[in-house]
Design a protein around this motif. Structure first.
Motif, PDB file in Angstrom:
ATOM      1  N   UNK A 136       0.831  -1.208   0.000  1.00 35.75           N
ATOM      2  CA  UNK A 136       0.000   0.000   0.000  1.00 35.75           C
ATOM      3  C   UNK A 136       0.865   1.259   0.000  1.00 35.75           C
ATOM      4  N   UNK A 137       1.951   1.236   0.763  1.00 36.73           N
ATOM      5  CA  UNK A 137       2.849   2.391   0.795  1.00 36.73           C
ATOM      6  C   UNK A 137       3.428   2.652  -0.589  1.00 36.73           C
ATOM      7  N   UNK A 138       3.825   1.588  -1.289  1.00 36.03           N
ATOM      8  CA  UNK A 138       4.332   1.747  -2.651  1.00 36.03           C
ATOM      9  C   UNK A 138       3.303   2.340  -3.578  1.00 36.03           C
ATOM     10  N   UNK A 139       2.047   1.890  -3.448  1.00 36.93           N
ATOM     11  CA  UNK A 139       0.979   2.414  -4.302  1.00 36.93           C
ATOM     12  C   UNK A 139       0.704   3.878  -3.997  1.00 36.93           C
ATOM     13  N   UNK A 140       0.693   4.232  -2.725  1.00 38.31           N
ATOM     14  CA  UNK A 140       0.471   5.631  -2.333  1.00 38.31           C
ATOM     15  C   UNK A 140       1.541   6.531  -2.946  1.00 38.31           C
ATOM     16  N   UNK A 141       2.789   6.086  -2.914  1.00 34.67           N
ATOM     17  CA  UNK A 141       3.881   6.895  -3.452  1.00 34.67           C
ATOM     18  C   UNK A 141       3.777   6.987  -4.975  1.00 34.67           C
TER      19      UNK A 141
END
Length: 220
Positions: free
Chosen positions: A163-168
């Motif tokens: 999720x963190x990767x997608x947010x970035x």
């Protein structure tokens, strides 16, 4: 204090930084990268060669527009981790508040021409982009873990990382759109303000998709 909120010292710093970049960029276009020297740029900017290194680590860094690591003050990172809005909104807001906002449209135009002629310089920009992404993912991960703790749910580290990767990635798309908006407007507003405007547009689009209730639009 000037109308744009910058003190005289900061105005002078930005003007010197810009003058050094413009001199090097124009020199690279006129004489080639190897013949665009720091000494020539310093003469044009009316500063000493020693002063140059207060602004840039190298000639290549100044030309490529890799001004150094993207850094966020610890107190801002703490506020981001403790934020109560959605993680994307808070991440874009934190980035916009710390984005390098000292260049102008002419500098970007000159740089684009130089990079087209000297593609080896793109590596500096790519490396800085990768480092920025790593820092942003780390910050988003901390925030998502904190959100899970506040909600009283267990943390699935793999899910958090994804999720963190997608947010970035979404934040990166907003940044690129904001930069394009800023260039198209001729730099009449700040780059940070353009990024925030692009984020508002992103939220409007996302809200329209969700409101439509169209399974195909929602990807389900």
């Amino acid at each position: 204090m000037s109308d744009d909120g910058l003190g005289l010292r900061e105005q002078k710093r930005r003007a010197t930084r810009r003058a050094l970049q413009v001199a090097l960029l124009r020199g690279a276009l006129e004489r080639g990268l190897e013949n665009a020297t720091i000494d020539d740029a310093c003469r044009a900017a009316q500063v000493s060669p020693r002063t140059f290194f207060n602004y840039f680590a190298s000639k290549e860094e100044a030309i490529a527009g890799a001004p150094g690591p993207f850094e966020v003050p610890q107190e801002q990172l703490d506020r981001f981790v403790a934020g109560n809005r959605d993680v994307l909104t808070d991440l874009v807001g934190m980035i916009a508040a710390n984005i390098d906002d000292t260049d102008d449209v002419e500098v970007h135009r000159l740089r684009k021409e130089v990079l087209e002629r000297e593609p080896q310089l793109l590596g500096l920009r790519v490396a800085e982009t990768q480092r920025f992404q790593q820092l942003a993912v780390r910050a988003a991960t901390l925030r998502l873990r904190a959100d899970a703790d506040r909600a009283g749910v267990s943390v699935d580290e793999q899910a958090v990382a994804q999720r963190a990767g997608l947010v970035v990635l979404m934040a990166g798309a907003v940044l690129r759109h904001g930069w394009s908006r800023w260039v198209a407007a001729g730099g009449t507003s700040s780059l940070g303000a353009s990024v925030l405007a692009s984020h508002r547009e992103f939220r409007d689009i996302a809200a329209d998709v969700i409101a439509s209730g169209d399974p195909a639009a929602l990807g389900v």
